[in-house]
Design a protein around this motif. Structure first.
Motif, PDB file in Angstrom:
ATOM      1  N   ALA A   1      -1.307   4.908   3.991  1.00 14.55           N
ATOM      2  CA  ALA A   1      -2.525   4.109   3.855  1.00 14.55           C
ATOM      3  C   ALA A   1      -3.377   4.215   5.107  1.00 14.55           C
ATOM      4  O   ALA A   1      -4.600   4.389   5.026  1.00 14.55           O
ATOM      5  CB  ALA A   1      -2.163   2.652   3.573  1.00 14.55           C
ATOM      6  N   ALA A   2      -2.734   4.106   6.274  1.00 14.09           N
ATOM      7  CA  ALA A   2      -3.481   4.200   7.534  1.00 14.09           C
ATOM      8  C   ALA A   2      -4.133   5.572   7.684  1.00 14.09           C
ATOM      9  O   ALA A   2      -5.273   5.683   8.163  1.00 14.09           O
ATOM     10  CB  ALA A   2      -2.546   3.914   8.706  1.00 14.09           C
ATOM     11  N   ALA A   3      -3.427   6.624   7.275  1.00 14.68           N
ATOM     12  CA  ALA A   3      -3.989   7.971   7.380  1.00 14.68           C
ATOM     13  C   ALA A   3      -5.201   8.138   6.465  1.00 14.68           C
ATOM     14  O   ALA A   3      -6.209   8.741   6.851  1.00 14.68           O
ATOM     15  CB  ALA A   3      -2.919   9.004   7.041  1.00 14.68           C
ATOM     16  N   LEU A   4      -5.125   7.599   5.262  1.00 15.51           N
ATOM     17  CA  LEU A   4      -6.237   7.722   4.324  1.00 15.51           C
ATOM     18  C   LEU A   4      -7.446   6.899   4.754  1.00 15.51           C
ATOM     19  O   LEU A   4      -8.594   7.286   4.509  1.00 15.51           O
ATOM     20  CB  LEU A   4      -5.797   7.291   2.923  1.00 15.51           C
ATOM     21  CG  LEU A   4      -4.868   8.251   2.185  1.00 15.51           C
ATOM     22  CD1 LEU A   4      -4.350   7.609   0.906  1.00 15.51           C
ATOM     23  CD2 LEU A   4      -5.579   9.558   1.853  1.00 15.51           C
ATOM     24  N   LEU A   5      -7.175   5.771   5.418  1.00 15.25           N
ATOM     25  CA  LEU A   5      -8.253   4.870   5.792  1.00 15.25           C
ATOM     26  C   LEU A   5      -8.754   5.088   7.220  1.00 15.25           C
ATOM     27  O   LEU A   5      -9.759   4.489   7.620  1.00 15.25           O
ATOM     28  CB  LEU A   5      -7.794   3.412   5.637  1.00 15.25           C
ATOM     29  CG  LEU A   5      -7.499   2.971   4.204  1.00 15.25           C
ATOM     30  CD1 LEU A   5      -6.842   1.604   4.188  1.00 15.25           C
ATOM     31  CD2 LEU A   5      -8.775   2.964   3.365  1.00 15.25           C
ATOM     32  N   GLY A   6      -8.044   5.923   7.973  1.00 16.30           N
ATOM     33  CA  GLY A   6      -8.455   6.173   9.349  1.00 16.30           C
ATOM     34  C   GLY A   6      -8.148   5.041  10.292  1.00 16.30           C
ATOM     35  O   GLY A   6      -8.776   4.919  11.356  1.00 16.30           O
ATOM     36  N   GLY A   7      -7.178   4.204   9.965  1.00 18.53           N
ATOM     37  CA  GLY A   7      -6.784   3.100  10.837  1.00 18.53           C
ATOM     38  C   GLY A   7      -5.895   2.130  10.095  1.00 18.53           C
ATOM     39  O   GLY A   7      -5.757   2.195   8.865  1.00 18.53           O
ATOM     40  N   THR A   8      -5.271   1.230  10.828  1.00 20.78           N
ATOM     41  CA  THR A   8      -4.335   0.286  10.234  1.00 20.78           C
ATOM     42  C   THR A   8      -5.061  -0.951   9.710  1.00 20.78           C
ATOM     43  O   THR A   8      -6.066  -1.395  10.266  1.00 20.78           O
ATOM     44  CB  THR A   8      -3.263  -0.141  11.249  1.00 20.78           C
ATOM     45  OG1 THR A   8      -3.911  -0.717  12.395  1.00 20.78           O
ATOM     46  CG2 THR A   8      -2.435   1.041  11.688  1.00 20.78           C
TER      47      THR A   8
END
Length: 292
Positions: A185-192
């Motif tokens: 999820a973090a990779a797809l959204l560019g952050g946590t």
């Protein structure tokens, strides 16, 4: 009642699993205690899981023309998965190496090989197909081609976007359910983000439903949060695949997503507690007893 029909299109790997006191740090050599080989690949694992949970499962993928291919086909056969659509291609079968520590945590490296030349045009959709399950261990173009066909056939599409990679807006829009873990999820959204915030942000990219899996902390979806079932941990290796496969089988029966997710969580809990030696004892009846 007719068995639900699930088509899994994805990777097949022969896994080498090494037991070690801990995962190596950069430049560190660790002395292991054992090595085993096991059937794997996210596609193969999810197909076997769905079949064990009572679905009629068809596996579409690719293997090489080598000894590993025979092992992979035999394992699918033994699990009751229809592997006739698995393509034989003139290269090595896919493989992975996983390192497992005493706490059940693992790290893995995959070599995709035959999986990268899987041809979606050769896949025939079965009559009565309810759910198509995809992952990110085959090319994006193959996933997109199959998702388009599934939408036209009235089948729901589950994309387990693992391992993380950039996804086309069209593929995301074709997803009835996107399943990712926290890292993906973090990779797809560019952050946590918090789990619920991540699910909400991912839904804005196109999928109709999103589930973020949280390991021992359960799952977070757009409309619900579920804690994990308390369980001892022998090995977490493959737990996410068990969750997705069991969820797919249950969702294909027509139950709601929340109930299907709970069923998947029960299957994953039994998988984690059983360890590699006991996973063939996990049955639909045992999962249903825990889920209910």
């Amino acid at each position: 009642m007719a068995r639900p029909v699930v088509l899994v299109a994805g990777s097949l790997h022969l896994d080498t699993i090494v037991a070690a006191p801990h995962l190596p740090a950069p430049d560190e050599t660790v002395t292991g205690s054992s090595v085993t080989q096991a059937f794997g690949g996210k596609g193969g694992n999810q197909a076997v899981a769905a079949a064990r949970m009572g679905a009629r499962v068809i596996m579409a993928g690719a293997v090489g023309m080598d000894a590993a291919a025979s092992v992979l086909r035999a394992t699918l056969q033994a699990a009751g998965v229809d592997h006739a659509p698995v393509q034989a291609v003139p290269c090595a079968s896919g493989m992975s190496v996983a390192i497992l520590d005493p706490q059940g945590t693992y790290g893995a490296v995959i070599v995709s090989a035959a999986n990268l030349v899987f041809d979606p045009a050769q896949v025939t959709f079965p009559a009565g197909l309810s759910v198509l399950v995809l992952q990110n261990e085959i090319p994006e173009g193959a996933n997109l081609a199959l998702a388009r066909r599934a939408a036209g056939a009235g089948a729901r599409v589950i994309l387990n976007a693992a391992p993380a990679r950039a996804l086309s807006p069209e593929l995301l829009a074709l997803c009835d359910l996107l399943v990712v873990n926290r890292g993906e999820a973090a990779a797809l959204l560019g952050g946590t983000h918090s789990p619920r915030a991540a699910a909400q942000a991912l839904a804005k990219l196109g999928p109709k439903e999103v589930i973020v899996t949280l390991g021992g902390d359960g799952v977070a979806a757009l409309s619900f949060v579920q804690p994990a079932f308390p369980t001892r941990v022998v090995s977490t290796h493959g737990a996410g695949d068990m969750y997705v496969g069991a969820l797919a089988a249950e969702w294909a029966r027509g139950v709601g997503l929340e109930a299907a997710s709970r069923f998947g969580q029960a299957a994953a809990a039994l998988h984690v507690a059983a360890g590699p030696e006991g996973r063939e004892t996990i049955t639909e009846a045992r999962v249903r007893a825990l889920a209910d």
